[in-house]
Design an enzyme around this catalytic site. Structure first.
Site, PDB file in Angstrom:
ATOM      1  N   SER A   1       0.430  -5.784   9.369  1.00 45.18           N
ATOM      2  CA  SER A   1       1.756  -5.513   9.917  1.00 45.18           C
ATOM      3  C   SER A   1       1.783  -5.516  11.445  1.00 45.18           C
ATOM      4  O   SER A   1       2.839  -5.722  12.039  1.00 45.18           O
ATOM      5  CB  SER A   1       2.284  -4.176   9.392  1.00 45.18           C
ATOM      6  OG  SER A   1       2.565  -4.289   8.018  1.00 45.18           O
TER       7      SER A   1
ATOM      8  N   HIS B   1      -2.087  -7.368   1.098  1.00 43.77           N
ATOM      9  CA  HIS B   1      -1.007  -8.286   1.455  1.00 43.77           C
ATOM     10  C   HIS B   1      -1.305  -9.664   0.876  1.00 43.77           C
ATOM     11  O   HIS B   1      -2.440  -9.948   0.502  1.00 43.77           O
ATOM     12  CB  HIS B   1      -0.896  -8.407   2.978  1.00 43.77           C
ATOM     13  CG  HIS B   1      -0.584  -7.107   3.650  1.00 43.77           C
ATOM     14  ND1 HIS B   1      -0.616  -6.956   5.006  1.00 43.77           N
ATOM     15  CD2 HIS B   1      -0.245  -5.897   3.150  1.00 43.77           C
ATOM     16  CE1 HIS B   1      -0.312  -5.704   5.317  1.00 43.77           C
ATOM     17  NE2 HIS B   1      -0.077  -5.039   4.204  1.00 43.77           N
TER      18      HIS B   1
HETATM   19 MG    MG Z   1       5.569  -1.217   8.840  1.00 45.98          MG
HETATM   20 ZN    ZN Z   2       0.692  -3.100   4.233  1.00 50.27          ZN
END
Ligand code: MG
Ligand code: ZN
Length: 377
Positions: free
Chosen positions: A100, A341
């Site tokens: 992220s 992810h």
């Molecule tokens: Mg975030």
């Molecule tokens: Zn994550």
């Protein structure tokens, strides 16, 4: 004797906590009991370029997460109103699968960086973010998050650090930009610090009004404002209630008073955490909460006429697939391929002046470039 008893109780309690948290993982099914209403938008023509941009990031929100929300809300989300749709390729500078920090930085700066980096290049040099550039060009700016405000996604719009884990340094970076309003958790990164400083005092010295709940800020609309809704991360939606929609409305109320326009990033942080947990209930409840904030943004934009709304994600989480469901029952069955992810591209929805710009398939960095082109500084 007493100590022995106590020890047994503690061990038993630990065991119960442990097994409970394991049970939390991989919950495939969710049935929604309460749908939310969709905002009504009339057909209207927009200009070519916006004065304001509202960027909403659903962390870890891929197509399956969105469709789980559509199904659980009986067939329609506020996102369905957004007719201009594109796809963002989420890769980072050094990894096929982004985190992220790098995912947020690509969107906030237009440059791909290594996983873990917060708006700095490989040499550790700061890369200006759209929030900082907007601020320098006279626009009002804001950040809203359902995690700590110092967490990777919001941090990548205002901080410059080589690691997303440097929460206290990230908090200190909030004092380097004259951001008009920020709302989220993470108060402890400002007040319980290794350097002993209380950054809420420094914020106050800079003119900020600092609150620990959105309700307390009710009568204040004069920027700058800092609202800490939690000491660490905000809890899940069942506990935090409508914090995100309230924060969205509060921020838009404050920012819209600036005649030069504004830029704001609003994050639904915990869709990602549901993905990591492989928990369909976690994903869907956070997805529906995020969509309510999208509704608030769209309602504002429709009324305002000069606001571009963009809804996207930094990456997908969980490799989620939907293997069963029912619009009538508002039920979804999720299946997962990873607790991490994935590399798959994520959708970009847009509405308002400049929305056409965001159709097509492109790299995540293009979102920054397109937004900058729309602001035309
Ligand atoms: Mg975030
Ligand atoms: Zn994550």
């Amino acid at each position: 004797m007493l100590n022995k008893k106590l020890l047994i109780i503690i061990v038993a309690a630990l065991f119960v906590t442990q097994s409970y948290s394991q049970e939390e993982e991989f919950i495939p099914d969710y049935t929604n009991t309460q749908t939310h209403s969709i905002v009504e938008l009339k057909e209207q023509e927009f200009g070519v370029k916006p004065k304001n941009i509202i960027l909403l990031i659903g962390d870890g929100m891929g197509v399956a997460q969105i469709f789980s929300g559509i199904t659980a809300n009986a067939g329609m989300l506020n996102i369905n109103h957004m007719k201009h749709i594109g796809f963002s390729q989420t890769q980072s500078a050094n990894k096929y699968i982004t985190d992220s920090a790098a995912g947020g930085t690509a969107i906030s700066t237009g440059q791909r960086v290594d996983n873990g980096a917060i708006a700095v290049d490989a040499q550790g040099k700061a890369i200006p973010t759209i929030l900082e550039i907007s601020e320098q060009n006279g626009k009002a700016t804001g950040l809203v998050s359902t995690s700590a405000i110092t967490h990777a996604t919001p941090a990548s719009f205002i901080a410059h650090q080589t690691s997303r884990k440097m929460y206290e340094q990230i908090a200190a970076d909030f004092l380097k930009t004259d951001i008009d309003i920020f709302i989220g958790g993470g108060k402890n990164n400002f007040t319980k610090r290794e350097d002993g400083k209380d950054l809420t005092k420094e914020l106050k010295n800079k003119g900020y009004q600092v609150f620990t709940s959105i309700k307390d800020s009710e009568n204040v609309t004069q920027a700058p404002i800092a609202i800490f809704t939690a000491d660490e991360h905000n809890p899940r939606v069942a506990e935090r209630g409508d914090m995100l929609i309230q924060a969205t409305n509060k921020a838009l109320e404050v920012l819209s008073t600036d005649p030069d326009g504004f830029f704001i990033m609003i994050e639904g942080s915990q869709i990602d955490w549901g993905g990591h947990d492989n928990s369909t209930p976690f994903i869907v409840t956070e997805m529906l909460d995020f969509d309510k904030a999208v509704g608030a943004a769209l309602e504002f934009a429709a009324k305002d006429g000069e606001t571009l709304v963009i809804v996207t994600a930094d990456h997908e989480t969980g490799g989620m697939a939907i293997t069963d469901g029912s619009f009538e029952e508002k039920s979804v069955t999720g299946s997962y391929t990873t607790t991490g992810h994935t590399a798959v591209m994520v959708p970009v929805f847009s509405y308002g002046p400049g929305a056409e710009e965001f159709i097509g398939i492109y790299k995540n960095t293009e979102i920054f470039k397109k937004m900058m082109k729309m602001f035309d500084f």
